[in-house]
Design a protein around this motif. Structure first.
Motif, PDB file in Angstrom:
ATOM      1  N   ASP A 155     -88.208  44.327 -71.746  1.00 37.28           N
ATOM      2  CA  ASP A 155     -87.029  44.492 -70.902  1.00 37.28           C
ATOM      3  C   ASP A 155     -85.749  44.108 -71.644  1.00 37.28           C
ATOM      4  OD1 ASP A 155     -88.067  45.606 -68.635  1.00 37.28           O
ATOM      5  OD2 ASP A 155     -88.359  43.719 -67.575  1.00 37.28           O
ATOM      6  N   PRO A 156     -84.616  44.662 -71.253  1.00 35.71           N
ATOM      7  CA  PRO A 156     -83.357  44.404 -71.960  1.00 35.71           C
ATOM      8  C   PRO A 156     -83.000  42.924 -72.069  1.00 35.71           C
ATOM      9  CG  PRO A 156     -83.095  46.226 -70.437  1.00 35.71           C
ATOM     10  CD  PRO A 156     -84.449  45.648 -70.168  1.00 35.71           C
ATOM     11  N   ASP A 157     -83.336  42.119 -71.054  1.00 33.27           N
ATOM     12  CA  ASP A 157     -82.969  40.705 -71.068  1.00 33.27           C
ATOM     13  C   ASP A 157     -84.011  39.831 -71.754  1.00 33.27           C
ATOM     14  OD1 ASP A 157     -80.680  41.331 -69.655  1.00 33.27           O
ATOM     15  OD2 ASP A 157     -81.639  41.013 -67.702  1.00 33.27           O
ATOM     16  N   THR A 225     -85.232  49.339 -72.321  1.00 33.53           N
ATOM     17  CA  THR A 225     -84.864  49.825 -70.996  1.00 33.53           C
ATOM     18  C   THR A 225     -85.557  49.015 -69.901  1.00 33.53           C
ATOM     19  OG1 THR A 225     -86.660  51.454 -71.059  1.00 33.53           O
ATOM     20  CG2 THR A 225     -84.485  52.183 -71.816  1.00 33.53           C
ATOM     21  N   ARG A 226     -84.915  48.907 -68.767  1.00 32.60           N
ATOM     22  CA  ARG A 226     -85.489  48.166 -67.639  1.00 32.60           C
ATOM     23  C   ARG A 226     -86.747  48.861 -67.130  1.00 32.60           C
ATOM     24  NH1 ARG A 226     -84.716  48.805 -62.120  1.00 32.60           N
ATOM     25  NH2 ARG A 226     -85.109  46.930 -60.846  1.00 32.60           N
ATOM     26  N   ASN A 227     -87.777  48.069 -66.884  1.00 30.60           N
ATOM     27  CA  ASN A 227     -89.039  48.561 -66.326  1.00 30.60           C
ATOM     28  C   ASN A 227     -89.649  49.681 -67.167  1.00 30.60           C
ATOM     29  OD1 ASN A 227     -88.725  46.715 -64.275  1.00 30.60           O
ATOM     30  ND2 ASN A 227     -88.040  48.206 -62.748  1.00 30.60           N
ATOM     31  N   GLN A 237     -90.828  55.866 -65.169  1.00 27.31           N
ATOM     32  CA  GLN A 237     -90.887  54.440 -65.472  1.00 27.31           C
ATOM     33  C   GLN A 237     -91.815  53.708 -64.507  1.00 27.31           C
ATOM     34  OE1 GLN A 237     -86.616  53.729 -64.307  1.00 27.31           O
ATOM     35  NE2 GLN A 237     -87.563  52.103 -63.085  1.00 27.31           N
ATOM     36  N   GLU A 285     -78.418  54.620 -62.299  1.00 28.65           N
ATOM     37  CA  GLU A 285     -78.337  53.330 -61.612  1.00 28.65           C
ATOM     38  C   GLU A 285     -78.404  53.506 -60.097  1.00 28.65           C
ATOM     39  OE1 GLU A 285     -75.415  49.406 -61.454  1.00 28.65           O
ATOM     40  OE2 GLU A 285     -75.262  50.839 -63.123  1.00 28.65           O
TER      41      GLU A 285
END
Length: 421
Positions: A155-157, A225-227, A237, A285
């Motif tokens: 994940d990005p974070d 990327t998220r998820n 995704q 988004e």
């Protein structure tokens, strides 16, 4: 006959990448003679914990079924003599070593062509036999970082993340097998062999594929990327249902149309913000927030039971146990069994490489030096006196003509995969 039953490969392989590449060839009928160094107890994969007994491990069984084993000290003059006799009677010399080692061991085509002009020498190394990193050891984890894979995973974070499987090793093994078969085809056509200089590094960089093309031509900078979302296709995704995760992938416009119908929101398909691939990416988004809200209302099983019959690509996020129990896994015969004198019944996954309609057969991985008699008597046709003379000169290492033990002894710990030092 099996497809490769007329192929003999001398293999200087260990750990994961090299043996993974050749096990598919063995399953197709190729005779793989593993040359194991008696000075270090053979292939270090035999001792990889936690499931190891003496010289046998489940790790080793995974990568070495349908193969033969010969203990041979290639640093001795007598061991080299036997190796060269095998080269005369074989089609391929296959290895996974550090990039500078094939030259030192004299196992390249120029070193062996005088013995067999049609010999194919396939070297799977960490970084190849040329270039500034040729002398460095290469391992899957290091290469996933070096080739940019880890920067794309997670994940990005979160931190850069490696794959849960040794995909550089396994992809490198497949690349080596393809290269080897191409070389073998050319050698049988032309009567002249050659080198296959393949590497884990080349494999890993080549698998950057379209993100690399996008970057090289348009300056695209890939990011996590998220998820685990696809970098351009939306939605494609992980989504979280009320109870757990599942995957939906709309790789074609028709799948997006079907998805909106199934979830009772056909208006999303006609919404100008989401009508095309480009618009859905541009407004991802907003779209993903709406889909997250919808999917959280029901269980993953509920959504999958609707998507499958409607023709929307989807699937659960299985753990390993669930994946091995999947009805399709069973139907495709992907779990096979062999019988081992020390480990008992060994269940493992089958090779995905298939040809024809005949059901594949499997033989357990060899005990160390189990095929000493087969190689010395049947393949090389050596008389007992000659064998004893070679043994006295150190051809088979400190154990001489040692036969494999039938019961487990003490365990030795070792770990790793990829190309050896």
């Amino acid at each position: 006959m099996k497809p490769l039953q007329d192929v003999r490969i001398i293999s200087l392989e260990q750990y994961g990448a090299g043996p993974f590449g050749s096990v598919h060839l063995a399953d197709l009928g190729a005779e793989i003679i593993k040359i194991e160094d008696p000075g270090v107890g053979g292939d270090v994969g035999r001792y990889v914990p936690p499931y190891a007994q003496g010289e046998d491990s489940l790790f080793f069984e995974t990568f070495n079924r349908n193969k033969r084993s010969l203990s041979l000290d290639l640093t001795s003059e007598a061991g080299r003599e036997i190796f060269e006799e095998l080269v005369r009677r074989s089609d391929v010399v296959y290895s996974n070593l550090r990039g500078d080692v094939p030259a030192k061991m004299r196992i390249r085509y120029d070193d062996l062509k005088h013995l067999n002009p049609a010999i194919v020498c396939c070297s799977l190394t960490g970084f190849g036999m040329t270039g500034p990193r040729a002398a460095e050891p290469g391992y899957d984890y290091i290469l996933q970082g070096l080739a940019g894979w880890m920067s794309l995973t997670g994940d990005p974070d979160g931190p850069p993340t490696k794959s849960g499987l040794s995909l550089v090793d396994y992809s490198g093994g497949f690349v080596a097998a393809i290269s080897l078969l191409a070389g073998l085809h050319a050698a049988r056509r032309d009567g002249i062999g050659g080198d296959c200089d393949v590497s884990l590094y080349d494999t890993a960089v080549s698998m950057l594929t379209y993100p690399a093309t996008w970057h090289l031509n348009e300056g695209y900078r890939p990011a996590r990327t998220r998820n685990s979302a696809h970098p351009s296709l939306v939605p494609f995704q992980l989504f979280q249902a009320r109870d757990t995760w599942f995957v939906v992938g709309c790789a074609k416009e028709k799948f997006w149309q079907r998805l909106t119908t199934v979830i009772g929101r056909p208006d999303l398909a006609t919404d100008s913000r989401f009508a095309t691939f480009a618009q859905r990416q541009r407004n991802s988004e907003e779209l993903l927030a709406e889909l997250d809200r919808i999917f959280a209302e029901e269980t993953a099983e509920h959504w999958l039971s609707l998507f499958g019959p409607a023709g929307v690509p989807c699937g659960p996020v299985n753990d390993v146990e669930q994946a091995l129990r999947e009805p399709h896994t069973v139907a495709r015969g992907l779990v096979v069994e062999t019988e081992h004198p020390n480990l008992g019944t060994v269940r493992q996954v089958a090779s995905p490489v298939r040809f024809g309609t005949e059901t594949p057969t499997y033989r357990r991985a060899p005990l160390r030096n189990e095929d000493f008699d087969l190689v010395t008597r049947e393949i090389l046709n050596l008389d007992p006196t000659r064998v004893e003379e070679l043994a006295a000169r150190g051809a088979f290492g400190p154990d001489g003509v040692r036969k494999p033990a039938k019961t487990a002894g003490g365990a030795r710990a070792a770990a790793g995969s990829g190309t050896s030092l």
